[in-house]
Design an enzyme around this catalytic site. Sequence first.
Site, PDB file in Angstrom:
ATOM      1  N   CYS A 110      36.990  41.559  43.530  1.00 13.42           N
ATOM      2  CA  CYS A 110      38.396  41.945  43.428  1.00 13.42           C
ATOM      3  C   CYS A 110      38.509  43.285  44.134  1.00 13.42           C
ATOM      4  CB  CYS A 110      38.862  42.052  41.982  1.00 13.42           C
ATOM      5  SG  CYS A 110      40.590  42.589  41.836  1.00 13.42           S
ATOM      6  N   CYS A 113      41.290  45.959  42.267  1.00  7.93           N
ATOM      7  CA  CYS A 113      41.011  46.521  40.933  1.00  7.93           C
ATOM      8  C   CYS A 113      39.764  45.851  40.378  1.00  7.93           C
ATOM      9  CB  CYS A 113      42.206  46.384  40.013  1.00  7.93           C
ATOM     10  SG  CYS A 113      42.911  44.707  39.962  1.00  7.93           S
ATOM     11  N   SER A 114      39.901  45.045  39.338  1.00 11.58           N
ATOM     12  CA  SER A 114      38.723  44.367  38.787  1.00 11.58           C
ATOM     13  C   SER A 114      39.120  43.062  38.109  1.00 11.58           C
ATOM     14  CB  SER A 114      38.002  45.278  37.780  1.00 11.58           C
ATOM     15  OG  SER A 114      38.896  45.683  36.747  1.00 11.58           O
ATOM     16  N   CYS A 115      40.035  42.309  38.728  1.00  9.66           N
ATOM     17  CA  CYS A 115      40.452  41.027  38.159  1.00  9.66           C
ATOM     18  C   CYS A 115      39.235  40.122  37.994  1.00  9.66           C
ATOM     19  CB  CYS A 115      41.483  40.367  39.064  1.00  9.66           C
ATOM     20  SG  CYS A 115      43.028  41.303  39.174  1.00  9.66           S
TER      21      CYS A 115
END
Length: 224
Positions: A110, A113-115
Site C-alpha cells: 500500500c 498508507c497501510s491498507c
Amino acid sequence: MSHDHHDHHHHHDNELDPFAARVKALETILAEKGLIDPAAVDAIVETYETRVGPRNGARVVAKAWTDADFADWLQRDATSAIASLGFTGRQGEHMQAVFNTEDTHNLIVCTLCSCYPWTVLGVPPVWYKAPPYRSQAVINPRGVLAEFGLVLAEETRIRVWDSTAELRYMVVPMRPVDTEGLSEDELARLVTRDSMIGTGLPLRPGSLGPGALWPAVPDAGATS
C-alpha cells in the site's frame, strides 16, 4: 492496480525501530489521557494475531488449492468467496485474490498508507507500514524480495499490486510440491502470512514437525 517489474536494493530492518517507537509513544499518550484502554487494545491485537490472521487467509488458500470451483470463484469474486467461509468484516469488505504462477509472482503493498486485509491476514507486520517497504516494493521489488530471502529467477515477472481503502489484495501462492495426500487443514498449516503478501513462499511439507499446530509468524518471510 498493478505494476510489472523485473530488476531491482532496499534495507528495511533499521528503519522499523523508530516507527515502532512512535506507535508505542502514541499509545502511551492516548492511554494517559484516558482515550484508550491498553488492555482492550492488547485484546484486539491478540485476537487478530492468534485467532483471525493469518489463519483465515491460510484456510482460504488451502481451499483454493483443493477445490477448483472455489479457486475459480476466488479469482472472479474474492469478496464473496472469502465471505462464504465466514471471513468478512472491516478492512476486508472488498477483496481481490491474485494467483502466483510458474512465470508470475505477485507482491502486495500500500504505497499511500497501510491498507491491509485484517479479516484474512490479521495484524499487518510493522515493515508493511514502513515507508522504505512502501516505496521500494514498487521501485525495486526484486531487491525487496531478496532481502526477505526470496530470490526469484530472472525470467519470473513480478507484479506489484497497490492496495487502497476501496480494494485490498491477497496473494494465493502456488501449492507446494509433494502435498497431494495432505488434507485441507494440513495444507493450511503450510501457508504463511508472508506468502499471502508475496514476500515469502509456503512452507515445505514436514517442515513444521510433529504436533505443531501452526507455523510461527516471523517478521521476515518464510521461504521454500
